[in-house]
Design an enzyme around this catalytic site. Structure first.
Site, PDB file in Angstrom:
ATOM      1  N   LYS A   4       0.845  -1.193   0.000  1.00  0.00           N
ATOM      2  CA  LYS A   4       0.000   0.000   0.000  1.00  0.00           C
ATOM      3  C   LYS A   4       0.882   1.244   0.000  1.00  0.00           C
ATOM      4  O   LYS A   4       1.531   1.559   0.988  1.00  0.00           O
ATOM      5  CB  LYS A   4      -0.919   0.024   1.223  1.00  0.00           C
ATOM      6  CG  LYS A   4      -2.072   0.979   0.988  1.00  0.00           C
ATOM      7  CD  LYS A   4      -2.632   1.568   2.252  1.00  0.00           C
ATOM      8  CE  LYS A   4      -1.795   2.670   2.823  1.00  0.00           C
ATOM      9  NZ  LYS A   4      -1.689   3.889   2.016  1.00  0.00           N
ATOM     10  N   GLU A  36       9.991   0.648  10.412  1.00  0.00           N
ATOM     11  CA  GLU A  36      11.044   1.646  10.144  1.00  0.00           C
ATOM     12  C   GLU A  36      10.403   3.007  10.372  1.00  0.00           C
ATOM     13  O   GLU A  36       9.569   3.432   9.575  1.00  0.00           O
ATOM     14  CB  GLU A  36      11.516   1.553   8.692  1.00  0.00           C
ATOM     15  CG  GLU A  36      12.130   0.241   8.297  1.00  0.00           C
ATOM     16  CD  GLU A  36      13.498   0.028   8.876  1.00  0.00           C
ATOM     17  OE1 GLU A  36      14.033   0.942   9.514  1.00  0.00           O
ATOM     18  OE2 GLU A  36      14.020  -1.077   8.702  1.00  0.00           O
ATOM     19  N   CYS A  52      14.088  10.404   6.862  1.00  0.00           N
ATOM     20  CA  CYS A  52      14.045   9.951   8.259  1.00  0.00           C
ATOM     21  C   CYS A  52      15.433   9.899   8.883  1.00  0.00           C
ATOM     22  O   CYS A  52      15.590  10.101  10.074  1.00  0.00           O
ATOM     23  CB  CYS A  52      13.383   8.588   8.330  1.00  0.00           C
ATOM     24  SG  CYS A  52      14.160   7.410   7.221  1.00  0.00           S
ATOM     25  N   GLU A  73      10.321  15.102  15.513  1.00  0.00           N
ATOM     26  CA  GLU A  73      10.743  15.032  14.116  1.00  0.00           C
ATOM     27  C   GLU A  73       9.962  16.077  13.321  1.00  0.00           C
ATOM     28  O   GLU A  73       8.740  16.000  13.221  1.00  0.00           O
ATOM     29  CB  GLU A  73      10.459  13.631  13.572  1.00  0.00           C
ATOM     30  CG  GLU A  73      11.003  13.433  12.181  1.00  0.00           C
ATOM     31  CD  GLU A  73      10.716  12.054  11.644  1.00  0.00           C
ATOM     32  OE1 GLU A  73       9.570  11.599  11.759  1.00  0.00           O
ATOM     33  OE2 GLU A  73      11.641  11.432  11.094  1.00  0.00           O
TER      34      GLU A  73
HETATM   35  P1  NAD Z   1       2.655   8.137   7.931  1.00  0.00           P
HETATM   36  O1  NAD Z   1       2.948   7.314   9.105  1.00  0.00           O
HETATM   37  O2  NAD Z   1       1.631   9.196   8.060  1.00  0.00           O
HETATM   38  O3  NAD Z   1       2.182   7.240   6.697  1.00  0.00           O
HETATM   39  C1  NAD Z   1       2.992   6.218   6.148  1.00  0.00           C
HETATM   40  C2  NAD Z   1       2.108   5.238   5.413  1.00  0.00           C
HETATM   41  O4  NAD Z   1       1.246   4.605   6.344  1.00  0.00           O
HETATM   42  C3  NAD Z   1       1.205   5.832   4.343  1.00  0.00           C
HETATM   43  O5  NAD Z   1       1.143   4.918   3.269  1.00  0.00           O
HETATM   44  C4  NAD Z   1      -0.136   5.899   5.052  1.00  0.00           C
HETATM   45  O6  NAD Z   1      -1.226   5.865   4.157  1.00  0.00           O
HETATM   46  C5  NAD Z   1      -0.084   4.641   5.875  1.00  0.00           C
HETATM   47  N1  NAD Z   1      -0.941   4.608   7.064  1.00  0.00           N
HETATM   48  C6  NAD Z   1      -1.338   5.639   7.843  1.00  0.00           C
HETATM   49  N2  NAD Z   1      -2.080   5.185   8.879  1.00  0.00           N
HETATM   50  C7  NAD Z   1      -2.118   3.833   8.764  1.00  0.00           C
HETATM   51  C8  NAD Z   1      -2.696   2.792   9.537  1.00  0.00           C
HETATM   52  N3  NAD Z   1      -3.364   3.056  10.652  1.00  0.00           N
HETATM   53  N4  NAD Z   1      -2.535   1.512   9.123  1.00  0.00           N
HETATM   54  C9  NAD Z   1      -1.829   1.227   8.017  1.00  0.00           C
HETATM   55  N5  NAD Z   1      -1.262   2.174   7.233  1.00  0.00           N
HETATM   56  C10 NAD Z   1      -1.399   3.463   7.613  1.00  0.00           C
HETATM   57  O7  NAD Z   1       4.057   8.713   7.520  1.00  0.00           O
HETATM   58  P2  NAD Z   1       4.344   9.712   6.339  1.00  0.00           P
HETATM   59  O8  NAD Z   1       3.938  11.058   6.820  1.00  0.00           O
HETATM   60  O9  NAD Z   1       3.797   9.205   5.057  1.00  0.00           O
HETATM   61  O10 NAD Z   1       5.937   9.599   6.225  1.00  0.00           O
HETATM   62  C11 NAD Z   1       6.793  10.362   6.982  1.00  0.00           C
HETATM   63  C12 NAD Z   1       7.327   9.595   8.168  1.00  0.00           C
HETATM   64  O11 NAD Z   1       7.960   8.397   7.732  1.00  0.00           O
HETATM   65  C13 NAD Z   1       8.379  10.322   8.942  1.00  0.00           C
HETATM   66  O12 NAD Z   1       8.111  10.210  10.318  1.00  0.00           O
HETATM   67  C14 NAD Z   1       9.666   9.607   8.600  1.00  0.00           C
HETATM   68  O13 NAD Z   1      10.671   9.692   9.556  1.00  0.00           O
HETATM   69  C15 NAD Z   1       9.197   8.235   8.406  1.00  0.00           C
HETATM   70  N6  NAD Z   1      10.119   7.474   7.562  1.00  0.00           N
HETATM   71  C16 NAD Z   1      10.880   6.507   8.154  1.00  0.00           C
HETATM   72  C17 NAD Z   1      11.788   5.805   7.395  1.00  0.00           C
HETATM   73  C18 NAD Z   1      12.645   4.748   8.023  1.00  0.00           C
HETATM   74  O14 NAD Z   1      13.113   3.892   7.311  1.00  0.00           O
HETATM   75  N7  NAD Z   1      12.850   4.747   9.314  1.00  0.00           N
HETATM   76  C19 NAD Z   1      11.922   6.073   6.045  1.00  0.00           C
HETATM   77  C20 NAD Z   1      11.135   7.070   5.474  1.00  0.00           C
HETATM   78  C21 NAD Z   1      10.220   7.755   6.262  1.00  0.00           C
END
Ligand code: NAD
Length: 487
Positions: free
Chosen positions: A183, A259, A292, A391
Site C-alpha cells: 500500500k 522503520e 528519516c 521530528e
Molecule cells: P505516515 O505514518 O503518516 O504514513 C505512512 C504510510 O502509512 C502511508 O502509506 C499511510 O497511508 C499509511 N498509514 C497511515 N495510517 C495507517 C494505519 N493506521 N494503518 C496502516 N497504514 C497506515 O508517515 P508519512 O507522513 O507518510 O511519512 C513520513 C514519516 O515516515 C516520517 O516520520 C519519517 O521519519 C518516516 N520514515 C521513516 C523511514 C525509516 O526507514 N525509518 C523512512 C522514510 C520515512
C-alpha cells in the site's frame, strides 16, 4: 508523461470497486497532474486473499529460480522506464531531480532488487546442528534449522523516498519466498502503480504474488495489520502510525517490522577544520529535510559554538531551493500543504520556546506556487525543546552546544529516537569510541556513507523494530523451523 492509475490485484490491473478516484498533486506547482483509482476495504481484502492463495497454493515459496528470475525481470523493466520514472518521481514527490541520481532512484534501481536476487542462492536456508541425545535416552538425533518464508507480508510505505523504500521491501520480501500486498502513500501512488503494471506486463511473477492497493484513505492499510490472513506487517512511516500498527497487529500476534522516525545528531567533536565539517550539516535541506535518517540536530563544542553557527548559517543561506526539475536545486517543496503547515508550526514553536531564529523561518517570497519553506536555522537551542525532540521533517536545523564527550553522548541519546547520525572528529579512535556509545541503528564517521542493499538499516528505541536490507533484512522475512530425526 504516461502514468498508471490502476491497482494490481491477483495479476490483473484493476479499478477500485468504489468507482472513485483521488488526485495526484505536484507539490512544486500545486497542479493536479492526474488521478488514481481509490481502493477501499473490499479491494484490500481481495488483494489479501490473492496473496494468501498465491502463497498457499503455488510453488512460489519453494521455487528459488522463479523468484530470482522474477526479480531480475522487474529490475530490467524498471530500468527500461528509468527516465519516465525519474520525471514521475520529481512530479509526484517534489524531490529535487538531483536526488534521483542517488538514493531516490538510481541507487535502489541498481541494487535493491538485484542484491536480494543474488542472495537467494547464497542464503543459509538450512543449517545443521550437532547430533544430540537430548533427553539422555541413548537415541542421538540429527538436527537441522530450516529458514522458510513468513507467508503473506503487508507492506506499507510513505511518500518521502517512495520508490527506494518500496524496492527495498519488495526485493527481500520476494527473494525470501513471501507474497505481499503493498500500500503506497496517497500522496505518491504512481511509482507503485507503475511497478504493478510492469509486474503484470513484463514479468513471470505469478498472479497474486504482488498486489498493489492505492487508496486516499489511510485506514484501508489497517486491514494489513488486523487481517488473520496476513502473517506479517512491514511498515515505513511515522512513529505515531507505527505505534498504531503495532497495537493493531497484536490482536493476531503478527510480527510488525517497523522503520520509523528519527532525530539524528550531526556531532562535531572538535574544532579542527570546523569550516569543513560543520557546513555539511546544511545538507538537512536536501529534499526539504524529508528524510528519516537526516541529521537534524547539529551538536558542537561550546568553545566554538558561535563560529559554528556562523559557518552553518552561511551554508544554509547558500542552499539553492525552488523548482525540483532544475538540476542545481538541492531543496524542493514539502510534499503537501499539510506538511508545509506542520513545519511552519514547529518553527513558531521554536520561537515561542526561546530558541534564536538565525535564518529562514518562513515561506520564501520568490516561490509564488508550491509548498516551500525557507532553509531554517535555530541557535541557542536546549535539547529538551520541542524543536530538538520532535521530528519536524522539514529544512530545519537546530544547534546545541556540549562541554565534553560525555555531554555530547548524553545529548545524542536524550531522544525517543535512535535511527542514524554523523560524527566528525580529527581523531578516528575518539570518534569510534563515541559512536559505540550512541544508541542508533546507523552512524557515519567523518562523512563515511553506510548505505547499501547489503547494509542493515533501522532504528533503536522508538525509531523502529527490525532491520531493512543486508542479511538481517533478509532474515526478518523468514520463519525458523527446527527439525530432528534419528541419527
Ligand atoms: P505516515 O505514518 O503518516 O504514513 C505512512 C504510510 O502509512 C502511508 O502509506 C499511510 O497511508 C499509511 N498509514 C497511515 N495510517 C495507517 C494505519 N493506521 N494503518 C496502516 N497504514 C497506515 O508517515 P508519512 O507522513 O507518510 O511519512 C513520513 C514519516 O515516515 C516520517 O516520520 C519519517 O521519519 C518516516 N520514515 C521513516 C523511514 C525509516 O526507514 N525509518 C523512512 C522514510 C520515512
Amino acid at each position: 508523461m504516461t502514468y498508471e492509475h490502476r491497482m494490481l490485484i491477483d495479476g490483473e490491473l484493476v479499478e477500485s470497486e468504489s468507482g472513485r478516484y483521488f488526485d495526484n498533486v505536484n507539490p512544486a506547482t500545486e497542479e493536479v497532474i492526474g488521478r488514481t483509482t481509490d481502493g477501499n476495504r473490499a479491494d484490500m481484502e481481495r488483494a489479501v486473499a490473492a496473496a494468501r492463495s498465491a502463497f498457499d497454493d503455488t510453488d512460489w515459496s519453494r521455487d528459488h529460480d522463479a523468484r530470482a528470475k522474477g526479480l531480475r525481470q522487474l529490475q530490467a523493466a524498471l530500468e527500461a522506464e528509468r527516465e519516465e520514472l525519474r520525471s514521475e518521481l520529481v512530479a509526484e514527490v517534489g524531490c529535487p531531480v538531483l536526488s534521483t541520481y542517488g538514493p531516490q532512484l538510481d541507487v535502489p534501481l541498481k541494487e535493491a532488487l538485484s542484491w536480494p536476487a543474488d542472495m537467494i542462492s547464497e542464503f543459509p536456508w538450512k543449517r545443521a546442528l550437532p547430533d544430540k541425545d537430548a533427553f539422555g535416552l541413548g537415541t542421538p538425533t540429527a538436527r537441522e534449522v530450516w529458514k522458510e518464508p513468513v507467508g503473506v507480508v503487508g507492506t506499507v510505505v510513505p511518500w518521502n523516498f517512495p520508490l527506494e523504500i518500496t524496492l527495498n521491501k519488495l526485493g527481500p520480501v520476494l527473494a525470501m519466498g513471501n507474497t505481499c500486498v503493498l500500500k503506497p502513500a496517497p500522496d505518491t501512488p504512481w511509482n507503485a502503480t507503475r511497478i504493478g503494471r510492469l509486474i503484470a506486463e513484463h514479468t513471470d511473477i505469478p498472479a497474486g504474488v504482488v498486489n498493489i492497493v492505492t487508496s486516499s484513505d489511510h485506514l484501508v492499510g489497517e486491514v494489513l495489520s488486523t487481517s488473520p490472513a496476513v502473517d506479517m506487517v512491514a511498515f515505513t512511516g511515522s512513529t505515531a502510525t507505527g505505534r498504531r500498527i503495532m497495537a493493531a497487529a497484536a490482536e493476531t500476534v503478527k510480527p510488525a517490522f517497523l522503520e520509523l522516525g528519527g532525530k539524528s545528531v550531526y556531532l562535531v567533536l572538535d574544532a579542527d577544520n570546523l569550516a569543513g565539517t560543520v557546513a555539511g550539516a546544511a545538507f538537512v535541506c536536501m529534499h526539504a529535510g524529508q528524510g528519516c535518517a537526516m541529521s537534524t540536530r547539529l551538536v558542537v563544542p561550546n568553545s566554538c559554538y558561535d563560529e559554528a553557527v556562523e559557518i552553518v548559517r552561511a551554508a544554509m543561506e547558500k542552499t539553492k531551493y525552488g523548482d525540483p526539475t532544475d538540476p542545481s536545486v538541492l531543496q524542493g517543496p514539502l510534499v503537501s500543504k499539510r506538511q508545509q503547515e506542520r513545519v511552519l508550526g514547529y518553527i513558531e514553536k521554536g520561537k515561542q520556546e526561546g530558541a534564536r531564529l538565525v535564518t529562514g523561518g518562513g515561506v520564501p517570497k520568490d516561490t509564488p506556487r508550491g509548498y516551500f519553506v525557507e532553509p531554517t536555522l535555530f541557535a541557542n537551542v536546549d535539547n529538551r525543546m520541542t524543536i530538538a525532540q520532535e521530528e519536524i521533517f522539514g529544512p530545519v536545523l537546530v544547534v546545541i552546544g556540549f562541554d565534553d564527550d560525555d555531554d555530547a553522548v548524553r545529548i545524542a541519546n536524550e531522544s525517543i529516537y535512535g535511527l542514524s547520525g554523523n560524527i566528525f572528529c580529527s581523531d578516528l579512535e575518539r570518534a569510534k569510541n563515541v559512536a559505540g556509545r550512541i544508541r542508533t541503528g546507523t552512524l557515519g564517521i567523518n562523512g563515511g556513507l553506510w548505505y547499501g542493499a547489503d547494509a542493515p538499516f533501522g532504528g533503536y528505541k522508538q525509531s523502529g523494530v527490525g532491520r531493512q536490507c543486508g542479511i538481517e533484512g533478509l532474515e526478518i522475512f523468514t520463519e525458523t523451523k527446527t527439525v530432528g530425526w534419528p541419527a
